[in-house]
Scaffold this motif. Sequence first.
Motif, PDB file in Angstrom:
ATOM      1  N   LYS A   1      -2.448   2.204  -8.157  1.00  0.00           N
ATOM      2  CA  LYS A   1      -3.303   2.396  -9.450  1.00  0.00           C
ATOM      3  C   LYS A   1      -4.803   2.854  -9.045  1.00  0.00           C
ATOM      4  CE  LYS A   1      -2.557  -1.017 -12.278  1.00  0.00           C
ATOM      5  NZ  LYS A   1      -2.405  -2.367 -13.030  1.00  0.00           N
ATOM      6  N   SER A   2      -4.946   2.103  -7.779  1.00  0.00           N
ATOM      7  CA  SER A   2      -6.515   2.467  -7.632  1.00  0.00           C
ATOM      8  C   SER A   2      -6.736   2.462  -6.134  1.00  0.00           C
ATOM      9  CB  SER A   2      -7.612   1.423  -8.307  1.00  0.00           C
ATOM     10  OG  SER A   2      -7.373   0.225  -8.152  1.00  0.00           O
ATOM     11  N   VAL A   3      -7.751   3.075  -5.598  1.00  0.00           N
ATOM     12  CA  VAL A   3      -8.064   2.815  -4.306  1.00  0.00           C
ATOM     13  C   VAL A   3      -9.611   2.481  -4.046  1.00  0.00           C
ATOM     14  CG1 VAL A   3      -7.876   3.737  -1.939  1.00  0.00           C
ATOM     15  CG2 VAL A   3      -6.154   4.335  -3.492  1.00  0.00           C
ATOM     16  N   THR A   4     -10.045   1.682  -3.684  1.00  0.00           N
ATOM     17  CA  THR A   4     -11.429   1.278  -3.565  1.00  0.00           C
ATOM     18  C   THR A   4     -11.988   1.093  -2.003  1.00  0.00           C
ATOM     19  OG1 THR A   4     -11.240   0.164  -5.587  1.00  0.00           O
ATOM     20  CG2 THR A   4     -13.202  -0.244  -4.441  1.00  0.00           C
ATOM     21  N   ALA A   5     -12.981   1.924  -1.769  1.00  0.00           N
ATOM     22  CA  ALA A   5     -13.683   1.728  -0.422  1.00  0.00           C
ATOM     23  C   ALA A   5     -14.779   1.049  -0.286  1.00  0.00           C
ATOM     24  CB  ALA A   5     -13.639   2.902   0.202  1.00  0.00           C
TER      25      ALA A   5
ATOM     26  N   LYS B   1     -18.183  -0.511   2.050  1.00  0.00           N
ATOM     27  CA  LYS B   1     -18.781  -0.438   2.984  1.00  0.00           C
ATOM     28  C   LYS B   1     -19.239  -1.964   3.504  1.00  0.00           C
ATOM     29  CE  LYS B   1     -22.796   1.227   4.062  1.00  0.00           C
ATOM     30  NZ  LYS B   1     -23.688   2.419   4.478  1.00  0.00           N
ATOM     31  N   THR B   2     -18.678  -2.608   4.318  1.00  0.00           N
ATOM     32  CA  THR B   2     -18.845  -3.918   4.787  1.00  0.00           C
ATOM     33  C   THR B   2     -19.791  -4.227   6.156  1.00  0.00           C
ATOM     34  OG1 THR B   2     -16.961  -4.125   6.176  1.00  0.00           O
ATOM     35  CG2 THR B   2     -16.760  -4.720   3.904  1.00  0.00           C
ATOM     36  N   GLY B   3     -20.004  -3.011   6.872  1.00  0.00           N
ATOM     37  CA  GLY B   3     -20.798  -3.087   7.815  1.00  0.00           C
ATOM     38  C   GLY B   3     -21.432  -1.560   8.233  1.00  0.00           C
ATOM     39  N   ASP B   4     -22.392  -1.264   9.232  1.00  0.00           N
ATOM     40  CA  ASP B   4     -22.549  -0.071   9.630  1.00  0.00           C
ATOM     41  C   ASP B   4     -21.690   0.875   9.940  1.00  0.00           C
ATOM     42  OD1 ASP B   4     -25.151  -0.861   9.281  1.00  0.00           O
ATOM     43  OD2 ASP B   4     -25.753  -1.125  11.239  1.00  0.00           O
ATOM     44  N   ARG B   5     -20.481   0.302  10.411  1.00  0.00           N
ATOM     45  CA  ARG B   5     -19.351   1.213  11.077  1.00  0.00           C
ATOM     46  C   ARG B   5     -18.125   0.478  10.400  1.00  0.00           C
ATOM     47  NH1 ARG B   5     -20.508   5.018  15.018  1.00  0.00           N
ATOM     48  NH2 ARG B   5     -22.459   5.766  14.519  1.00  0.00           N
ATOM     49  N   THR B   6     -17.983  -0.277   9.473  1.00  0.00           N
ATOM     50  CA  THR B   6     -16.912  -1.105   8.857  1.00  0.00           C
ATOM     51  C   THR B   6     -16.628  -0.647   7.550  1.00  0.00           C
ATOM     52  OG1 THR B   6     -17.474  -2.804  10.455  1.00  0.00           O
ATOM     53  CG2 THR B   6     -15.793  -3.189   8.716  1.00  0.00           C
ATOM     54  N   VAL B   7     -15.654  -0.258   7.049  1.00  0.00           N
ATOM     55  CA  VAL B   7     -15.290   0.017   5.735  1.00  0.00           C
ATOM     56  C   VAL B   7     -13.692  -0.888   5.196  1.00  0.00           C
ATOM     57  CG1 VAL B   7     -14.652   1.775   3.975  1.00  0.00           C
ATOM     58  CG2 VAL B   7     -16.208   2.499   6.069  1.00  0.00           C
ATOM     59  N   GLN B   8     -13.774  -1.605   4.247  1.00  0.00           N
ATOM     60  CA  GLN B   8     -12.649  -2.413   3.708  1.00  0.00           C
ATOM     61  C   GLN B   8     -12.166  -1.582   2.485  1.00  0.00           C
ATOM     62  OE1 GLN B   8     -12.494  -6.132   1.303  1.00  0.00           O
ATOM     63  NE2 GLN B   8     -11.926  -6.771   3.062  1.00  0.00           N
ATOM     64  N   ILE B   9     -10.623  -1.189   2.544  1.00  0.00           N
ATOM     65  CA  ILE B   9     -10.160  -0.328   1.739  1.00  0.00           C
ATOM     66  C   ILE B   9      -9.000  -1.225   0.849  1.00  0.00           C
ATOM     67  CG2 ILE B   9      -8.446   1.649   1.319  1.00  0.00           C
ATOM     68  CD1 ILE B   9     -10.458   1.403   4.633  1.00  0.00           C
ATOM     69  N   THR B  10      -8.882  -1.332  -0.503  1.00  0.00           N
ATOM     70  CA  THR B  10      -8.175  -2.020  -1.206  1.00  0.00           C
ATOM     71  C   THR B  10      -7.331  -1.044  -2.040  1.00  0.00           C
ATOM     72  OG1 THR B  10      -9.556  -4.040  -1.057  1.00  0.00           O
ATOM     73  CG2 THR B  10      -7.999  -3.924  -2.813  1.00  0.00           C
ATOM     74  N   ALA B  11      -5.824  -1.162  -1.824  1.00  0.00           N
ATOM     75  CA  ALA B  11      -5.011  -0.348  -2.858  1.00  0.00           C
ATOM     76  C   ALA B  11      -4.397  -1.413  -3.591  1.00  0.00           C
ATOM     77  CB  ALA B  11      -4.207   0.491  -1.716  1.00  0.00           C
ATOM     78  N   ASP B  12      -4.509  -1.006  -4.740  1.00  0.00           N
ATOM     79  CA  ASP B  12      -3.845  -1.754  -6.057  1.00  0.00           C
ATOM     80  C   ASP B  12      -2.492  -1.072  -6.292  1.00  0.00           C
ATOM     81  OD1 ASP B  12      -2.729  -2.873  -8.318  1.00  0.00           O
ATOM     82  OD2 ASP B  12      -4.609  -3.076  -9.190  1.00  0.00           O
ATOM     83  N   VAL B  13      -1.252  -1.996  -5.582  1.00  0.00           N
ATOM     84  CA  VAL B  13      -0.176  -1.098  -5.894  1.00  0.00           C
ATOM     85  C   VAL B  13       0.965  -1.848  -6.965  1.00  0.00           C
ATOM     86  CG1 VAL B  13       0.098   0.049  -3.705  1.00  0.00           C
ATOM     87  CG2 VAL B  13       0.733  -2.522  -3.942  1.00  0.00           C
TER      88      VAL B  13
ATOM     89  N   ASN C   1       1.353  -1.369  -9.628  1.00  0.00           N
ATOM     90  CA  ASN C   1       2.005  -0.528 -10.721  1.00  0.00           C
ATOM     91  C   ASN C   1       3.366   0.148 -10.145  1.00  0.00           C
ATOM     92  OD1 ASN C   1       0.440   0.923  -8.991  1.00  0.00           O
ATOM     93  ND2 ASN C   1       0.720   2.673 -10.234  1.00  0.00           N
ATOM     94  N   THR C   2       3.823  -0.329  -9.061  1.00  0.00           N
ATOM     95  CA  THR C   2       4.854   0.226  -8.469  1.00  0.00           C
ATOM     96  C   THR C   2       5.624  -0.850  -7.492  1.00  0.00           C
ATOM     97  OG1 THR C   2       5.607   2.132  -7.057  1.00  0.00           O
ATOM     98  CG2 THR C   2       3.528   1.105  -6.492  1.00  0.00           C
ATOM     99  N   TYR C   3       6.556  -0.288  -6.707  1.00  0.00           N
ATOM    100  CA  TYR C   3       7.302  -1.127  -5.962  1.00  0.00           C
ATOM    101  C   TYR C   3       7.044  -0.562  -4.483  1.00  0.00           C
ATOM    102  CZ  TYR C   3       9.644  -2.184 -10.315  1.00  0.00           C
ATOM    103  OH  TYR C   3       9.908  -2.530 -11.675  1.00  0.00           O
ATOM    104  N   ALA C   4       6.092  -1.020  -3.849  1.00  0.00           N
ATOM    105  CA  ALA C   4       5.691  -0.655  -2.373  1.00  0.00           C
ATOM    106  C   ALA C   4       6.408  -1.447  -1.289  1.00  0.00           C
ATOM    107  CB  ALA C   4       4.324  -0.597  -2.326  1.00  0.00           C
ATOM    108  N   SER C   5       6.938  -0.447  -0.469  1.00  0.00           N
ATOM    109  CA  SER C   5       7.494  -1.299   0.766  1.00  0.00           C
ATOM    110  C   SER C   5       6.279  -1.261   1.595  1.00  0.00           C
ATOM    111  CB  SER C   5       8.537  -0.224   1.382  1.00  0.00           C
ATOM    112  OG  SER C   5       9.581  -0.428   0.504  1.00  0.00           O
ATOM    113  N   TRP C   6       5.410  -0.277   1.715  1.00  0.00           N
ATOM    114  CA  TRP C   6       4.187  -0.402   2.533  1.00  0.00           C
ATOM    115  C   TRP C   6       3.245   0.951   1.918  1.00  0.00           C
ATOM    116  CZ3 TRP C   6       8.513   1.509   5.222  1.00  0.00           C
ATOM    117  CH2 TRP C   6       8.542   2.876   5.831  1.00  0.00           C
ATOM    118  N   VAL C   7       2.024   0.767   2.277  1.00  0.00           N
ATOM    119  CA  VAL C   7       1.108   2.189   2.263  1.00  0.00           C
ATOM    120  C   VAL C   7       0.610   2.574   3.572  1.00  0.00           C
ATOM    121  CG1 VAL C   7      -1.274   2.245   1.416  1.00  0.00           C
ATOM    122  CG2 VAL C   7       0.343   0.875   0.020  1.00  0.00           C
TER     123      VAL C   7
ATOM    124  N   GLY D   1       0.599  -7.538  -4.779  1.00  0.00           N
ATOM    125  CA  GLY D   1       0.427  -6.298  -5.870  1.00  0.00           C
ATOM    126  C   GLY D   1      -0.662  -5.332  -4.924  1.00  0.00           C
ATOM    127  N   LYS D   2      -1.197  -6.138  -3.744  1.00  0.00           N
ATOM    128  CA  LYS D   2      -2.553  -5.228  -3.317  1.00  0.00           C
ATOM    129  C   LYS D   2      -2.275  -4.926  -1.760  1.00  0.00           C
ATOM    130  CE  LYS D   2      -5.998  -6.415  -6.906  1.00  0.00           C
ATOM    131  NZ  LYS D   2      -7.120  -6.865  -6.930  1.00  0.00           N
TER     132      LYS D   2
END
Length: 757
Positions: free
Chosen positions: A235-239, A241-253, A255-261, A289-290
């Motif tokens: 449904k959405s993918v949000t990145a 930046k949590t640090g100079d070289r650190t990024v947190q990615i959240t995928a809202d799934v 809306n579907t039946y995910a085994s993995w991302v 769901g995320k």
Amino acid sequence: MADGYGNQVGYWRVHVAAWVTSHTDTTDTIHVEARWQSVAAGWDYSGWVSAWVWINGRQVNYTGNSGHKYINNSEVVVLSGDLTVAKVDNARNITCKAQINWNGFHPGSSSASCGVSVGGINYKKPNPPKNVKLTRVDDTKIKTTWQANYDNGALKPWKQIILAKREGRDGGNWGTWSDQGGGKGTVLNWDATNYSWTGLRSNARYQFSAYARNQAGDSSHVDSQVIYTTPAAPKSVTAVKTGDRTVQITADVSNTYASWVSLWRRVNGGDWEAVQKDGAHYRLAPSNGKCVFTDSDAPGGTLEYECFVRRVIYGDGSGMSTPLDDTLCSTAKVSNSVTTITPPLAPAVSCDQGAVAPTNTALVLRWTPNHPDGTAQTSAEVEVTGQSGDTTTTTITGDSTQWTRTASLQTVGTVKFRVRTKGLDPDWGAWSSYVEVRVADPPSVVVSSPVSPVTAMPFTIAWSVADVTGVSMQTVEILRGNSVAYSVSPGTDVRELQITSADFLPSNGDQLQIRVSVRGGSTLTATASVLVDVEYTPPDYPQVNIQFNDDCAAVVNVVFGTGDGVPETKYATVYRVNPDGSEKLIADNLMDGQQCIDVLPPLNTEFAYRVTSHAESGSTQDKIVSTVCESGFAVLNYGADAGSSLLLGYDLSVDHRVSHSTSEFWFASGDSSLPVSYSTSQLNREINADSVFEWDGDLYLRLLNFADEWSYAWYREPSGRTFRVKLDMDVSVDTTERKDIHCALSMIELAWEDPIR
């Protein structure tokens, strides 16, 4: 027990009685009795008797003539019988029948029947289908197969196969089974062994059930494992930046039946690369769901992430170890972009003066920082290598992206520049490529000709050039006002051009700017220009001689003037100036000594010819000569060029009949009873002319030929007027005495047409 009573004979009748005495799952044993029954009290009977009994249409006993019987006021069993019958699927009535014949007091025959109720076969619930298998064909179709498992010998037949499904969509809960809540499911014949489910959809999960049904009920259900179709992208993918070289990615799934991302990443708009762990695609399991992942060693620059949802086709587990070939994959969903802190890339550098600059000109250097992490420039370094090869470096603090060099620019040679910048990252970025600027002397240009004013055409443009590097290109331009009226690029060794009227013809009174631009071998350019006025001298007057021939045509002969100090006449034009002041072009581009013929001059009225001499510059000189074409005759000119003519004879009489076209209207209102007339501006002229010729055989034939051949002509009257007419001729002569020829002309004036020259 079931009973039936027959017809009454005197004072007796037959009574049939039947009932089930025993049964199995598939049979019932029935006993039937034929009874003689007295229906009148106080009577005894004596006589001969015989009887028959039937069960289900089959005779099961018969007494024959049983001999003499004594029967008092009662009921006596005369005959009985038994029969075992097979059960069928459903309960039913078995018909039993009895008949008695009596040969005694009140002899006769009486028969009766009754129905005995028996149950259906005692079936057992069926066995379920075996080896049920479901295969996903694609997102819209799943194929089901099974094997038969009925046991008719054990009273477990199959009457129908029932298939049911339930569905979950878009990550939601299960719906109800299709055979529940009033649904009947999919009903197939007992011998079916396969079925294809169609009309399915993507981003869904399905479970299927199969069972058998007979008279005793349904078998146990064989439920399939869960089967999935292609999942939807997150449904959405949000990145973030949590640090100079650190990024947190959240995928809202949700809306579907995910085994993995699975995650992919790209830097600065480059190629996508898989996010891996231990050399393999990283598999991110969903929770509530995320899917959340922290890229703890993100590269520097502008980052984007794309996520794919993976779904194991069969089973309801996550399947984290399932091979990719056994999974379904969604389309990609791309995150927003984030930028991590990184050293700058090489900036883009340019010099305002270009690749070559004149000596004693300050060089302005500009650059565009290239910081992929989006941070501003905090400082820059400019490295300069001068004409002598010496190198200096200047540090600029802040975000300025411009620097000017003024030192040693009077020296011819090459200067090289390069720049690097710094952002928030502590390291300097990469050096730019070198920008080279050649410092050189520009050409020297002087325009020596023409000198104001320009009095005639052609005129000459002359100039001189000095440049040690040579001439690589020249442009000569003539500007009138602010617009370029003429431009040419002559060869590099040309220093003089003659401008003719075919190239460019200025008007008398113009002011022109003559501009010469030169590019030297150094690529530097220089321009010189002069202003000149245009003051033309007209050519000399022409000499004009006019004569009229026998056809009343004017022959105009022109000789050019040759006065001193005036331009040469290039050509002349001849116009007829009519008595009403209008002009008609007779000849153009007439050369010296040439003549032209005017085939339709007016008769017996003064008119003039205007002869104009033209110089190459466009200046002109007019000469007007008045004349009269005298004629005692009218003239008809004919042919497309009006070059042929006929002089009408003596005793000419002419009649003009002129009418004007009008429209008259009577109006209902007003005091007058007369119409109102409006002109349509249409004129109708009829000209009738009658002339006499002395007898001449050749002339007579010529008149006849003229009448046969020509429908249109130009008619010139001695009055000086000329008309374009449609012509009818009447030619008559007394051929016996060969007297005068009479020629009558009937003419209608037409719209004017000039002869073809």
